[in-house]
Design a protein around this motif. Sequence first.
Motif, PDB file in Angstrom:
ATOM      1  N   ASN A  65       0.852  -1.191   0.000  1.00 28.86           N
ATOM      2  CA  ASN A  65       0.000   0.000   0.000  1.00 28.86           C
ATOM      3  C   ASN A  65       0.881   1.232   0.000  1.00 28.86           C
ATOM      4  O   ASN A  65       2.089   1.155   0.227  1.00 28.86           O
ATOM      5  CB  ASN A  65      -0.914   0.026   1.230  1.00 28.86           C
ATOM      6  CG  ASN A  65      -1.991  -1.037   1.175  1.00 28.86           C
ATOM      7  OD1 ASN A  65      -1.833  -2.114   1.739  1.00 28.86           O
ATOM      8  ND2 ASN A  65      -3.083  -0.749   0.493  1.00 28.86           N
ATOM      9  N   GLN A  77      -9.864   1.317  -6.182  1.00 30.32           N
ATOM     10  CA  GLN A  77      -9.839   1.304  -4.712  1.00 30.32           C
ATOM     11  C   GLN A  77     -10.782   0.253  -4.142  1.00 30.32           C
ATOM     12  O   GLN A  77     -10.457  -0.401  -3.146  1.00 30.32           O
ATOM     13  CB  GLN A  77     -10.211   2.686  -4.184  1.00 30.32           C
ATOM     14  CG  GLN A  77     -10.184   2.785  -2.662  1.00 30.32           C
ATOM     15  CD  GLN A  77     -10.244   4.211  -2.175  1.00 30.32           C
ATOM     16  OE1 GLN A  77      -9.419   5.042  -2.547  1.00 30.32           O
ATOM     17  NE2 GLN A  77     -11.229   4.527  -1.336  1.00 30.32           N
ATOM     18  N   SER A  85      -9.009  -3.257  -5.058  1.00 28.47           N
ATOM     19  CA  SER A  85      -7.565  -3.419  -4.807  1.00 28.47           C
ATOM     20  C   SER A  85      -6.932  -4.336  -5.840  1.00 28.47           C
ATOM     21  O   SER A  85      -6.111  -5.195  -5.520  1.00 28.47           O
ATOM     22  CB  SER A  85      -7.308  -3.959  -3.396  1.00 28.47           C
ATOM     23  OG  SER A  85      -7.760  -3.047  -2.429  1.00 28.47           O
ATOM     24  N   ASN A 129      -4.624   2.096  -2.410  1.00 25.57           N
ATOM     25  CA  ASN A 129      -5.209   2.898  -1.326  1.00 25.57           C
ATOM     26  C   ASN A 129      -5.799   2.010  -0.244  1.00 25.57           C
ATOM     27  O   ASN A 129      -6.091   0.834  -0.477  1.00 25.57           O
ATOM     28  CB  ASN A 129      -6.337   3.787  -1.865  1.00 25.57           C
ATOM     29  CG  ASN A 129      -5.818   5.064  -2.500  1.00 25.57           C
ATOM     30  OD1 ASN A 129      -4.695   5.465  -2.264  1.00 25.57           O
ATOM     31  ND2 ASN A 129      -6.644   5.688  -3.304  1.00 25.57           N
ATOM     32  N   THR A 130      -6.020   2.615   0.923  1.00 23.47           N
ATOM     33  CA  THR A 130      -6.851   1.950   1.922  1.00 23.47           C
ATOM     34  C   THR A 130      -8.301   2.028   1.445  1.00 23.47           C
ATOM     35  O   THR A 130      -8.635   2.873   0.610  1.00 23.47           O
ATOM     36  CB  THR A 130      -6.717   2.631   3.291  1.00 23.47           C
ATOM     37  OG1 THR A 130      -7.019   4.024   3.145  1.00 23.47           O
ATOM     38  CG2 THR A 130      -5.300   2.476   3.833  1.00 23.47           C
ATOM     39  N   GLN A 139     -10.227   5.555   1.670  1.00 28.56           N
ATOM     40  CA  GLN A 139      -9.569   6.788   1.211  1.00 28.56           C
ATOM     41  C   GLN A 139     -10.578   7.680   0.483  1.00 28.56           C
ATOM     42  O   GLN A 139     -11.368   7.206  -0.333  1.00 28.56           O
ATOM     43  CB  GLN A 139      -8.424   6.422   0.254  1.00 28.56           C
ATOM     44  CG  GLN A 139      -7.841   7.579  -0.533  1.00 28.56           C
ATOM     45  CD  GLN A 139      -6.811   8.363   0.246  1.00 28.56           C
ATOM     46  OE1 GLN A 139      -6.300   7.885   1.244  1.00 28.56           O
ATOM     47  NE2 GLN A 139      -6.505   9.562  -0.202  1.00 28.56           N
ATOM     48  N   ASN A 197     -13.699  -5.399   5.270  1.00 30.01           N
ATOM     49  CA  ASN A 197     -14.412  -4.460   4.404  1.00 30.01           C
ATOM     50  C   ASN A 197     -15.549  -5.115   3.632  1.00 30.01           C
ATOM     51  O   ASN A 197     -16.281  -4.434   2.922  1.00 30.01           O
ATOM     52  CB  ASN A 197     -13.432  -3.820   3.402  1.00 30.01           C
ATOM     53  CG  ASN A 197     -12.408  -2.948   4.093  1.00 30.01           C
ATOM     54  OD1 ASN A 197     -12.711  -2.294   5.091  1.00 30.01           O
ATOM     55  ND2 ASN A 197     -11.180  -2.955   3.597  1.00 30.01           N
TER      56      ASN A 197
END
Length: 626
Positions: free
Chosen positions: A28, A88, A91, A302-303, A306, A575
């Motif tokens: 990341n 994002q 991922s 990114n997380t 974000q 998530n």
Amino acid sequence: PVMPDLLMSPSDQGDGDLEMEYPADRGNWTGKLDFLLSCIGYCVGLGNVWRFPYRAYTNGGGAFLVPYFIMLAICGIPIFFMELSLGQFSSLGPLAVWKISPLFKGVGMATILIVSLVAIYYNMIIAYVLFYLFASLTSNLPWQHCGNWWNTNLCLDHHVIQAGNAAIPFNITNTVSPSEEYWSRYVLHIQGSSGIGDPGRIRWNLCLCLLLSWIIVYLCILKGVKSSGKVVYFTATFPYFILIMLLIRGVTLEGAWKGIKFYLTPQFDHLLSSKVWIEAALQIFYSLGVGFGGLLTFASYNTFHQNIYRDTFIVTLGNAVTSILAGFAIFSVLGYMSEELGVPVNQVAKAGPGLAFVVYPQAMTMLPLSPFWSFLFFFMLLTLGLDSQFAFMETIVTAVTDEFPYYLRPKKAFLSAIICFAMYLMGLILTTEGGMYWLVLLDDYSAGFGLMVVVITTCLVVTRVYGMKRFCRDIHMMLGFKPGLYFKACWMFLSPATMMALLVYNIVKYQPSEYGSYRFPHWAEVLGILMGLFSCLMIPGGMVLAVLREEGTLWERIQQASRPATDWGPSLEENRTGMYVATLAGSQSPKPLMVHMRKYGGITSYENTAIEVDREMEEEEEESMI
């Protein structure tokens, strides 16, 4: 079906020997500004300096800003946000992201082909910049005067013109500036080639500059986003300091107002021409770099939460302001140059390499401390070009490693070295005496209509195949709010329609490639068209492969291949909420939902299927709104 080990993540394989989680292994961004600066560096490139100012003055001056910002709102910002959201949320890189609809994985393959072709010739432009950068490290610039071995009888020194201004004016129509002959006869040595079919000998000084540029790029992407994310703190910000210095120096020169007036004087009658609106859309399209996979790749590191909504507006509007600022810096110097030469501004104004390697270097020779200003200008071009090249290479490497994570991801540095070396070898044709002809061919066809087809297809697949409602809910899960009516309208209608208009315009108004007075032969035109068509053919080719992998009738196969893959969704377990909880690896019962609720909270349903979970979530949302 059993998933092969090559494509499995650690969570798929259970708690065996592999203890490291899949996303952690992928890497990341390590700093808060890494992503934002990488996007700015990627979007703000050479085109902002050498294409936007020229496009503005040829399409209505200040009036060009009207269609420019309208096109930015219609197809720039929405497509930019869509690409960041896809990257994002999943991922995944530009190939693996097509788990969203495996039937269209050919779009990812087309993206990689396009970005590979662009990376080959883009680094050659960086090599030219390095050549001029080293040439600026002298007390007198080598393109300042005539009388060198590469000059011809047509060469006319501007100092001679200045001396003659008071007496009889010179007719400069049939003359050539020293900087133009330095570029064409010394740097390119193009007189050694009769055309694209006769490349001639390799120019070893250019060959070494190309090697150096590839070494710089490799060292900066050696550790992926962890290394390139730190380099962009310099390469994305330093060009602004140089640009401001050149702007301040430019506006203080005599005659600068003439160039700025020429650049910004609005000609509103141009707005009635469709060409101006198409030019504005093309400038937005290529300047923001949509469709190349770079934005999607950067966002994939990114997380999950974000705020890419905020970043979208920062980058897109910042890119537009930079283009306008660069126009002032360029045209103030061109105004001074026209004053010195006693000719109109439109006789010295050029776009593309002609501006960077001929006109602006000539203007530098007219200034005191000319080597200093020349070095600054080419150092700015170097930093502008490098971070765009980082994005191209990171896109290619990420796409390949995401496809085969457990064989290639531990060897990412070695894979990057192989790709860089292979592209260096493929770029050697560009270092020959006729290399400029090949560079023009690549520039005209590699990212032309093929790139537009990629963007149009992506828009249509996300909104119509995957579903606008589902895509908006994914963004809601990620950012905490759903996109508004503006984004929905653009994604559904305005952006695809604008892209289609661009595509049709490019086909209808097709013009054969040319370089100066040289016209390319028919076989070169066919080769260029095939280059563009081949990337488009990747899409139906990928469809055929996807359909062959499924079972049932043809229609059933198409339906199955168009649905998202079972493991599509956020990469981290915490998530995965709502419908994505039931798609966790090995889920055969409500157990994953219960585990998710116990570990992370937020799930209040024990329903067995993702569809029922979704229905309950929708009902809860409607009740809360009421």
